[in-house]
Every structure is written in C-alpha cells, then in structure tokens.
Design an enzyme around this catalytic site. Structure first.
Site, PDB file in Angstrom:
ATOM      1  N   HIS A 151      10.632  -0.222   1.883  1.00 61.65           N
ATOM      2  CA  HIS A 151      10.948   1.068   1.807  1.00 61.65           C
ATOM      3  C   HIS A 151      11.556   1.891   3.152  1.00 61.65           C
ATOM      4  O   HIS A 151      11.322   1.152   4.096  1.00 61.65           O
ATOM      5  CB  HIS A 151       9.502   1.742   1.517  1.00 61.65           C
ATOM      6  CG  HIS A 151       8.375   1.683   2.347  1.00 61.65           C
ATOM      7  ND1 HIS A 151       7.860   0.472   2.753  1.00 61.65           N
ATOM      8  CD2 HIS A 151       7.801   2.657   2.886  1.00 61.65           C
ATOM      9  CE1 HIS A 151       6.841   0.643   3.526  1.00 61.65           C
ATOM     10  NE2 HIS A 151       6.730   1.857   3.715  1.00 61.65           N
ATOM     11  N   HIS A 179      -1.971   4.980   9.432  1.00 61.62           N
ATOM     12  CA  HIS A 179      -0.696   5.939   9.383  1.00 61.62           C
ATOM     13  C   HIS A 179      -0.990   7.248  10.102  1.00 61.62           C
ATOM     14  O   HIS A 179      -0.880   8.115   9.596  1.00 61.62           O
ATOM     15  CB  HIS A 179      -0.142   6.243   8.044  1.00 61.62           C
ATOM     16  CG  HIS A 179       0.006   4.936   7.104  1.00 61.62           C
ATOM     17  ND1 HIS A 179      -1.056   4.308   6.741  1.00 61.62           N
ATOM     18  CD2 HIS A 179       1.281   4.078   6.666  1.00 61.62           C
ATOM     19  CE1 HIS A 179      -0.511   3.259   5.884  1.00 61.62           C
ATOM     20  NE2 HIS A 179       0.857   3.276   6.195  1.00 61.62           N
ATOM     21  N   GLU A 237       5.763  -3.380   8.136  1.00 60.96           N
ATOM     22  CA  GLU A 237       4.469  -3.502   7.621  1.00 60.96           C
ATOM     23  C   GLU A 237       4.202  -5.002   7.081  1.00 60.96           C
ATOM     24  O   GLU A 237       2.949  -5.468   7.121  1.00 60.96           O
ATOM     25  CB  GLU A 237       3.752  -2.400   6.731  1.00 60.96           C
ATOM     26  CG  GLU A 237       3.802  -1.090   7.111  1.00 60.96           C
ATOM     27  CD  GLU A 237       3.677  -0.115   6.151  1.00 60.96           C
ATOM     28  OE1 GLU A 237       3.808  -0.585   4.668  1.00 60.96           O
ATOM     29  OE2 GLU A 237       3.292   0.765   6.346  1.00 60.96           O
ATOM     30  N   HIS A 270       0.954  -1.172  -0.081  1.00 64.59           N
ATOM     31  CA  HIS A 270       0.069  -0.130  -0.180  1.00 64.59           C
ATOM     32  C   HIS A 270       0.834   1.176   0.085  1.00 64.59           C
ATOM     33  O   HIS A 270       2.003   1.292   0.714  1.00 64.59           O
ATOM     34  CB  HIS A 270      -0.960  -0.093   1.151  1.00 64.59           C
ATOM     35  CG  HIS A 270      -0.302   0.001   2.491  1.00 64.59           C
ATOM     36  ND1 HIS A 270      -0.568  -0.781   3.593  1.00 64.59           N
ATOM     37  CD2 HIS A 270       0.583   0.918   2.947  1.00 64.59           C
ATOM     38  CE1 HIS A 270       0.070  -0.397   4.755  1.00 64.59           C
ATOM     39  NE2 HIS A 270       0.904   0.662   4.346  1.00 64.59           N
TER      40      HIS A 270
END
Ligand SMILES: [Fe+2]
Lengths: 283, 119
Positions: free
Chosen positions: A197, A61, A244, A12
């Site tokens: 990331h 988030h 995540e 995502h």
C-alpha cells in the site's frame, strides 16, 4: 516450558475495522467476503489449536509512540492493553488481556540476546493490533477477548528502521524467549501489517499483487531470502508503508524452518493488498 | 580506527537513497522539517484537543509554535503543502478527521501532486 504452536501473518488497516464494525452482513458481502472468509478459517483453526497466548509483532501509527521518543522495538509487560484513540474516539472494545509475567520474561530474554527493547507497563494498542485481532480472538456473543496477548512493536515508520535481517533475528530471539519460559504455555506468534500500500505521493493507492503473492511464497518457502531485501527495494516493490511486512518476517523467524503454510489468502482491493497466512508447526 | 568495508556497506544500506521521485519516506529531513506540524496533529488523539480545534482553531494552533506558513497550510486544508512540509500521513489522518476530509480526497490530491516531499 512454553512452546510455539503456530504463526499468523495478517494485514492491518483502518478499513478492516470499519468493515468489522459494520456487522456480519457487510463482512459477508461479495465485496468483503474474500477478506473476511479466510479470517473465519483462521478463527476456526485457532479454536481447534487452543493456544494459551498470542505474541503480536506489530507497529504503532503514532497512536501510542510519538516522535519525541520513538522506540525501535517496544515490548508490553502489562496485564491489560487498552484500545488507543487514534483521533476518532477509541473503538468500543474492552482492554485486551495481557500476561505481565510472560512479558517480563520475554523482556529479560531479549535483552540477554542483545535486543535492548523499550519496556512498556502502559501501552495502548492501535489498529496495528486491533484491526485483525477481533476476527480471530473475540467472541461477540460473550463479549470478550479469548486469548491473552504480549504486544511487541517495531519501528517501521521513522527511518532508520531496524533492517529486515534484524527483524528476522528478533523473531529468532523471540523463539528462544518463549521456549525458555517456565510455564507450560502454547503460543501462537502473530505478525501484522502490509501488504502493498502507498498512502503518500503520486502513487497513492497503488497496490502490487504480484509482489505481495511472491512475498507470501518466499515467507513460506525461503524466508531467510527476505532478509536480503533492502528497504529501498521493499518500498519500490510494495510502497512506502508496505515495509510493515518486516513484522511478518519477525513472526516467521519465531517459527521452525519447516513450519508449513496452512491458510494463504490474498485480496487486492481499493488501496490495500490484504494478505493472510497461517503456519502450522509440527508437534 | 579502521572502518571495515562490511561496516561501511551496512551504514550505507540503512538509509534508503535515491528513491524514484514519486516515492517518499519519513526520515531525518521530514522529521526535522515537520517537527511542529507533527506535534500539532498528533495532539488530536486527545478529545479535548479535538473539541478545542472545533471550537477555536486559532487557539488550538497557537499551542504549537507553528510558523505563519504552517498555520496557513492548516487553515487552507492544504494537504499537499502539509505533506511537503513534513507532516506524517499517520498524524495527517487525525487532522483529516477533525476537518471532515475523507482519505480519498487527500489521495486524489496526492496523485495530482507531482511528488516533491523528498529531501
Ligand atoms: Fe500500518
């Protein structure tokens, strides 16, 4: 009796929203086809599989949950889930349909299994849910969401985080919750986030494709081996925000051991390692 | 009370320690340090707060009890300073929105920062 008929792991990211919202031409461009092409395959697969519900294991988030009271696990028990305003105005999607009855049942079952989740009657979902979901669950022409969801949020941003082993066990408990539901529903479990990331510090933008592909291989072939990774290892391998991936691990825990990978796609681009993987469950 | 080795190992593993200097995470130290700045930037989820920020940044800041140093970091759009002061990237993104700062610009500064947000 409800049952689990498939699984999806999907990255995502706000970038996925920007590209989706830019329209079909951009999605099908050479730059973005490697990501959006496989999503189309997954949409076709779902179209055939016709699940009645999606249980979406994701993370927020700081768009719904904040540091004043940060839940380790939080479950939606609402009939609809509005799209959160993340600070730029909410994307113009209608609220996602939910299933309060299934949500409450999962809540009871998880608590019976000693997962004492935060129970949410009001929950706005952010890009943790609605960056991948339109690609597989939204008809633009008819302008609507197709499959009701039950969202399950995991804390992956404020340490201490629930361990990878704990997230795997959450998936196992979720599986029991689905199989003990009285209605005859076919459920696909989705896990979103990752893959590699890094958004802070000198390694900003670092992507680690070798690890990402190894992660997807392990998830398919020997998922329980992933429960032995520490967060320190996961951060060093994939970046601070890549943790995540435990949402994928929870998804995999909800599937039978012999679930088989169907679509496996990976695209390292700009600052993200984008992964997409579906699992087929024998009838 | 006997604390087993198994328990002590689990307790030890729950907090990632001794990360390389160029990696960081959001934990007790960061959350404690950043408590005011995070509250401020989180408020920007609300469009009324965004309007106030655009109209009168000082009045917007005055709501959150920021220290003088923290206010200077916001005024200066000092992304590295804000990061080192405990601002989470997820609310920093909201502040980047109201200040028209593209993420790659923050990324560029992050890469050149030399780290320093741990502990
Ligand atoms: Fe995320």
């Amino acid at each position: 009796m409800a049952r689990v008929v498939g699984g999806i792991g999907a990255s995502h990211a706000p970038s996925m929203e920007h590209i989706y919202d830019a329209g079909e031409e951009v999605r099908e461009s050479d730059e973005w086809q490697p990501l959006f092409g496989p999503f189309k395959q997954v949409a076709d697969w779902l179209e055939e599989l016709k699940p009645d519900r999606l249980v979406v294991v994701y993370n927020d988030h700081m768009d719904q949950f904040f540091l004043d009271a940060y839940p380790t696990f939080a479950l939606g028990v609402a009939e609809t889930y509005p799209v959160a305003d993340e600070g730029f105005g909410a994307r113009p999607f209608p609220p996602l349909p939910g299933d309060a009855k299934l949500g409450w049942h999962i809540a009871r079952s998880l608590v019976a299994d000693e997962f004492d989740i935060t129970i949410c009657q009001d929950l706005e979902v952010d890009h943790g849910v609605i960056s991948p979901l339109p690609m597989v669950d939204f008809s633009e022409g008819e302008g609507g969401w197709k499959i009701p969801i039950v969202p399950l949020a995991v804390n992956v941003i404020l340490h201490p985080l629930p361990s990878p082993l704990r997230c795997w066990k959450l998936g196992r408990a979720l599986r029991r919750a689905i199989y003990s539901f009285e209605d005859d529903l076919r459920v696909v479990v989705v896990g979103t986030g990752g893959l590699s990331h890094q958004l802070t510090g000198p390694r900003f933008g670092q992507v680690t494709p070798d690890w990402d592909q190894e992660f997807m291989r392990l998830l398919a072939e020997e998922p329980e081996s992933l429960t032995r990774y520490t967060y320190k290892q996961l951060i060093e391998l994939g970046g601070t925000e890549s943790v995540e991936v435990v949402n994928w691990l929870a998804m995999r825990g909800a599937l039978p051991d012999d679930a088989r990978p169907l679509v496996t796609a990976y695209y390292a681009h700009r600052i993200m390692g984008y992964g997409l993987q579906t699992f087929e469950v024998a009838a | 009370m006997e604390l087993t080795q198994e328990y002590l190992a689990r307790l030890d593993a729950v907090q990632p320690k001794e990360l390389p200097g160029d990696l960081d995470l959001f934990d007790e130290a960061t959350a404690t340090r950043g408590i005011r700045l995070n509250k401020a930037a989180y408020s920007l989820k609300d469009e009324h707060q965004r309007d106030l920020f655009a109209k009168d940044e000082e009045a917007w800041m005055a709501q959150f009890g920021l220290t003088d140093e923290e206010q200077d970091l916001v005024r200066g759009r000092d992304w590295i300073g804000l990061w080192r002061s405990g601002m989470s990237i997820y609310v920093m993104v909201k502040l980047s929105g109201v200040t028209d700062t593209p993420l790659p610009e923050i990324g560029k500064q992050m890469k050149e920062s030399g780290g320093g947000a741990n502990g």
